[in-house]
Design an enzyme around this catalytic site. Structure first.
Site, mmCIF file in Angstrom:
data_model
loop_
_atom_site.group_PDB
_atom_site.id
_atom_site.type_symbol
_atom_site.label_atom_id
_atom_site.label_comp_id
_atom_site.label_asym_id
_atom_site.label_seq_id
_atom_site.Cartn_x
_atom_site.Cartn_y
_atom_site.Cartn_z
ATOM 1 N NE ARG A 104 4.218 1.917 3.500
ATOM 2 C CZ ARG A 104 4.566 0.632 3.425
ATOM 3 N NH1 ARG A 104 4.823 -0.056 4.523
ATOM 4 N NH2 ARG A 104 4.689 0.034 2.257
ATOM 5 C CD GLU B 249 10.213 3.223 6.869
ATOM 6 O OE1 GLU B 249 10.626 2.595 5.873
ATOM 7 O OE2 GLU B 249 9.214 2.913 7.507
ATOM 8 C CG HIS C 114 9.970 -1.116 6.173
ATOM 9 N ND1 HIS C 114 9.398 0.010 5.649
ATOM 10 C CD2 HIS C 114 9.134 -2.130 5.816
ATOM 11 C CE1 HIS C 114 8.285 -0.296 5.009
ATOM 12 N NE2 HIS C 114 8.105 -1.596 5.092
#
Ligand code: 8YV
Length: 323
Positions: A242, A271, A289
């Site tokens: 993360r 993000e 991602h």
């Protein structure tokens, strides 16, 4: 009895959307536009289940005030740091996730990043696409050898183990790891890995540091300026966990100043925002991602959510309950 009303916040694989629509009174998001906070709050007030993903923020404020109707949040994804678990629990809302089915694909993406950044794959690809390749020469885009090097893994859960296995048995790497709880040495050896007592021990030993711990408050900025300085000169950072595990500003400084040689990133602090200074660097490989982004895994993730909410509405314990 009428079917439970459920909301799927983004487009999901077709087979899963079909299965959900068959079993439940399902609202899909045909346009695949992310819901804003007000829409998510409305969803919690009017659906029996909300099925979010990492792109949906569910902070405490969304659970407060007028009682929510949702009894279960079936998260599509293994990481759930975008949901305020304590606030959901306080309202007796069950939260489930999708562990296991994305282990291999996420470990594969970590390997892709490690190889790409070490061997300068991103730079080479950009050069060829730009029509700028002038021909083979002994000094052209010379990278760092991977085989036989030491990899340091932070977080030895399912994905950390799968990554260790690839590194050790695929690339002959020496694998050391840090994990909060102690891992049986025979089990670690099964993955060709050895536990070290502290994060610093791992940073001091590793040519590649790969993050596989959960995001959220407890690991926020685990990789900070001090820890970048504790990495071996010439080492690389890989992050498929993360974004908030890394202090992105400190990472950019470490990359710009040559404190570390490079980074391969699949996740970011805010993000989909990726800082301009990071995008300007040549010694980083940046993916949007993609950890779990294979047809097989995304379908399996969706089916896991389906299993979790089906169990819940049938009065059984959902298999992947996180609270
Ligand atoms: C998911 C992930 O695709 O499952 C996770 O935790 O990081 C991704 O691979 C995403 O989080 C979906 O919610």
């Amino acid at each position: 009895m009428s079917k439970p009303r459920i909301l799927v916040t983004r487009r999901w694989p077709t087979a899963v959307e079909a299965a959900l629509s068959e079993a439940f009174d399902t609202t899909l998001n045909q346009d695949d536009v992310a819901l804003d906070a007000a829409q998510l709050r409305d969803a919690l007030l009017s659906y029996d289940a909300v099925l979010p993903t990492v792109s949906d923020r569910l902070p405490a404020a969304l659970f407060e005030g007028e009682a929510v109707r949702s009894k279960i949040i079936g998260n599509f994804g293994v990481g759930f740091n975008h949901i305020d678990i304590a606030a959901a629990k306080a309202k007796d809302i069950v939260v489930t996730n999708t562990p296991g089915v994305l282990t291999d694909c996420t470990a594969d993406i970590a390997m892709l990043l490690l190889l790409s950044v070490a061997r300068r794959g991103g730079e080479g690809e950009r050069e060829v696409r730009a029509g700028a390749w002038t021909g083979w020469r002994p000094t052209h885009l010379v990278g760092t050898k991977v085989t036989g090097k030491t990899v340091g893994i932070i977080g030895f859960g399912r994905i950390g183990k799968a990554f260790a296995q690839r590194c050790h048995f695929g690339f002959g790497m020496d694998v050391v790891f840090y994990n909060r709880s102690s891992v049986d040495s025979a089990e670690a050896a099964h993955y060709g890995a050895r536990q070290l007592p502290t994060v610093e021990d791992v940073l001091g030993a590793a040519d590649f540091v790969s993050l596989h711990c959960p995001g959220g408050a407890e690991n926020r900025h685990l990789m900070n300026a001090t820890r970048f300085a504790a990495m071996k000169p010439g080492a690389f950072l890989i992050n498929t966990a993360r974004g908030d595990v890394v202090d992105e500003t400190a990472l950019i400084a470490a990359l710009e100043q040559g404190t570390i040689r490079g980074a391969g990133l699949d996740v970011y602090e805010a993000e989909p925002h990726v800082p301009e200074r990071l995008r300007a660097l040549e010694n980083v490989v940046l993916l949007p991602h993609l950890g779990s982004a294979t047809e097989e895994t995304r379908t399996a993730m969706g089916m896991k959510v389906m299993d979790n909410i089906s169990a819940f509405f049938a009065g059984r314990e959902p298999p992947d309950r996180v609270i």
